[in-house]
Write an enzyme that holds these catalytic residues in place. Structure first.
Site, PDB file in Angstrom:
ATOM      1  N   GLY A 215      -0.843  -5.272  -0.242  1.00  0.00           N
ATOM      2  CA  GLY A 215       0.293  -6.127   0.128  1.00  0.00           C
ATOM      3  C   GLY A 215       1.386  -5.338   0.794  1.00  0.00           C
ATOM      4  O   GLY A 215       1.183  -4.200   1.227  1.00  0.00           O
ATOM      5  N   ASN A 216       2.548  -5.935   0.899  1.00  0.00           N
ATOM      6  CA  ASN A 216       3.696  -5.235   1.485  1.00  0.00           C
ATOM      7  C   ASN A 216       4.965  -5.663   0.745  1.00  0.00           C
ATOM      8  O   ASN A 216       4.913  -6.516  -0.142  1.00  0.00           O
ATOM      9  CB  ASN A 216       3.790  -5.522   2.986  1.00  0.00           C
ATOM     10  N   ARG A 217       6.099  -5.083   1.117  1.00  0.00           N
ATOM     11  CA  ARG A 217       7.313  -5.268   0.330  1.00  0.00           C
ATOM     12  C   ARG A 217       8.188  -6.437   0.785  1.00  0.00           C
ATOM     13  O   ARG A 217       9.337  -6.552   0.388  1.00  0.00           O
ATOM     14  CB  ARG A 217       8.130  -3.982   0.328  1.00  0.00           C
ATOM     15  N   SER A 218       7.645  -7.328   1.611  1.00  0.00           N
ATOM     16  CA  SER A 218       8.475  -8.463   2.047  1.00  0.00           C
ATOM     17  C   SER A 218       8.787  -9.373   0.864  1.00  0.00           C
ATOM     18  O   SER A 218       7.899  -9.794   0.126  1.00  0.00           O
ATOM     19  CB  SER A 218       7.741  -9.263   3.129  1.00  0.00           C
ATOM     20  N   ALA A 282       5.479 -11.005   6.865  1.00  0.00           N
ATOM     21  CA  ALA A 282       4.831  -9.715   7.087  1.00  0.00           C
ATOM     22  C   ALA A 282       3.346  -9.931   6.787  1.00  0.00           C
ATOM     23  O   ALA A 282       2.958 -10.141   5.638  1.00  0.00           O
ATOM     24  CB  ALA A 282       5.433  -8.655   6.189  1.00  0.00           C
TER      25      ALA A 282
END
Ligand code: PMT
Length: 435
Positions: A215-218, A282
């Site tokens: 995943g990502n930090r959005s 994102a």
């Protein structure tokens, strides 16, 4: 200019002193009309000293001079800061049970309000409906900003800073330029009424097994701010929400998704017939080639794990490379590039590669772009030129982006590009090769 400053009973009333002071220093004749509640937060002597005028609250004082009518009729501009949820409800229904309510009804002057309340109260459908009513009536709403509230909580609901309120209020009567670029003092109107806008927000998650994902930090804050801002400006909004870390906005149709492929399906469906698509999510460029049905386990003695990833489709590029004459496509470019000039250059390249109409370039990093309440962005237009630079809260950046979208929509309608204008965005099944 004769300016009436209404102050209602919220903790942000102390900041209203700054509004009064800035207006007085700008050379205006300022008459403060606090509610009884406001005077519990800030004292009458302070308001009289700063405004250099007597301060009245009581409807039954000065009856012989019909004070409520006199103050209202003499006003060239009325600014209410802070405007509590209660006072907004009263303004929307035209209640006049105090001097301020009477003054507003007795005046034909432009009305500017700066809401301040807790996030839940701001997001409550009743408050949002009241704001819609006031916007439709031509009232200018400045803020609220996102940030620390009275308690430990933070979110949308904080009153905009006094300078921003004053700048936006004076712009309404043509005394200053409309605030832009700074991200502060966002004044809203119903300029997206009748438009349908699709916004993606949050970060996709690509599962590796039933318990893990890439995943990502959005957090979804920027995308949700755009959805809320568009709704406040009268648009009908569909939010495609990927794993939001914040509450869903009210008044928007929300489609929950998790992976890039799910987001793609939801966007393709929602984009049909939309006036605007904003891709603030994102999206993972790659996903695991295979998803294990069981939790992946360490094997004795292994030194590591190699994952095979495959490309995800580029959703924005698919939309951008299909005919989309009637749909304004807004992409984001999230870059870690430290050099400002190169950062915008990367955005230009991304806009061209993806076929977006506008690209919003923002720098991301450990402490930038993702998750925080503020953002800094450059909007690059169709010819690759910088249209505007924005910085401030994600809400104010959202409004700045929508200002550009509104001008693109306006230009398109005025250049009579129909019959193509208004056509739905269509997608192809090919995966293009944008960066
Ligand atoms: O959510 P927050 O915590 O508030 O953070 C906001 C943000 C930093 C996530 C947001 O402002 C932002 O930059 N969003 C875009 C993130 C991103 O994916 O950027 P990108 O440069 O990798 O992609 C460019 C554009 O293509 C984006 O519009 C993206 O949505 C889109 N894309 C990317 C990959 C892909 N497979 N499909 C896409 O459509």
């Amino acid at each position: 200019m004769n300016v009436v400053v209404g102050i209602t009973g919220g903790i942000a009333a102390y900041k209203a002193v700054g509004v009064v002071r800035a207006l007085v220093l700008a050379g205006h004749d300022v008459h403060v009309v606090p509610t009884e509640g406001a005077l519990r937060f800030v004292g009458r002597p302070t308001l009289e000293a700063i405004s250099r005028n007597p301060v009245h609250t009581d409807l039954y004082e000065g009856v012989s001079e019909v004070r409520h009518v006199a103050i209202g009729q003499a006003a060239d501009l009325i600014v209410i800061a802070p405007a509590t949820a209660n006072s907004i409800a009263k303004l929307a229904t035209g209640l006049a049970d105090d001097l301020l309510g009477n003054t507003v009804l007795a005046s034909e002057a432009p009305l500017v309000i700066a809401p301040a309340m807790h996030t839940e109260m701001w997001r409550h459908p009743a408050t949002q409906a009241n704001i819609d009513t006031l916007l439709a009536r031509g009232v200018t709403v400045v803020g609220p900003a996102v940030g620390q509230l009275t308690g430990a909580d933070s979110g949308p609901g904080r009153m905009e800073e006094p300078e921003a309120i004053v700048r936006a209020a004076l712009a309404v009567v043509g005394e200053t330029d409309a605030p832009s670029g700074t991200g502060a003092g966002v004044a809203r109107s119903h300029d997206l009424a009748g438009r349908r806008i699709v916004v993606s927000a949050g970060g996709t998650r690509e599962p590796l097994d039933p318990v893990r994902f890439l995943g990502n930090r959005s957090s979804g804050k920027q995308g949700v701010a755009i959805a809320e801002a568009a709704r406040a400006r009268g648009a009908s909004v569909t939010l495609v929400a990927a794993n939001l870390e914040i509450a869903e906005p009210t008044g928007c149709a929300v489609r929950q998704v998790s992976t890039a492929l799910e987001l793609r399906d939801a966007i393709r469906e929602a984009a049909v017939g939309a006036d605007v698509v904003v891709m603030a999510a994102a999206v993972a460029d790659y996903r695991p080639a295979a998803v294990s049905e069981a939790k992946l386990k360490k094997t004795p003695g292994d030194a590591g794990l190699t994952l095979e990833l495959v490309r995800n489709p580029d959703i924005l590029a698919e939309l951008g490379h299909a005919p989309h004459d009637g749909t304004v496509l807004v992409g984001f470019a999230a870059e870690t590039e430290p050099d400002d000039v190169r950062l915008v250059e990367l955005g230009r390249e991304k806009r061209a590669a993806k076929g977006a109409d506008l690209i919003v370039v923002n720098r991301v990093g450990w402490h930038e772009g993702f998750a925080g309440d503020d953002n800094r962005a450059t909007v690059v237009g169709e010819d690759g030129a910088v249209v505007t630079e924005l910085h401030g809260t994600k809400v104010s950046v959202a409004h700045g982006i929508l200002d550009v979208v509104v001008s693109v929509l306006t230009d398109r309608s005025s250049t009579e590009r129909e019959p193509t204008a208004g056509r739905p965005a269509r997608t192809t099944d090919e995966e293009s090769d944008p960066r």
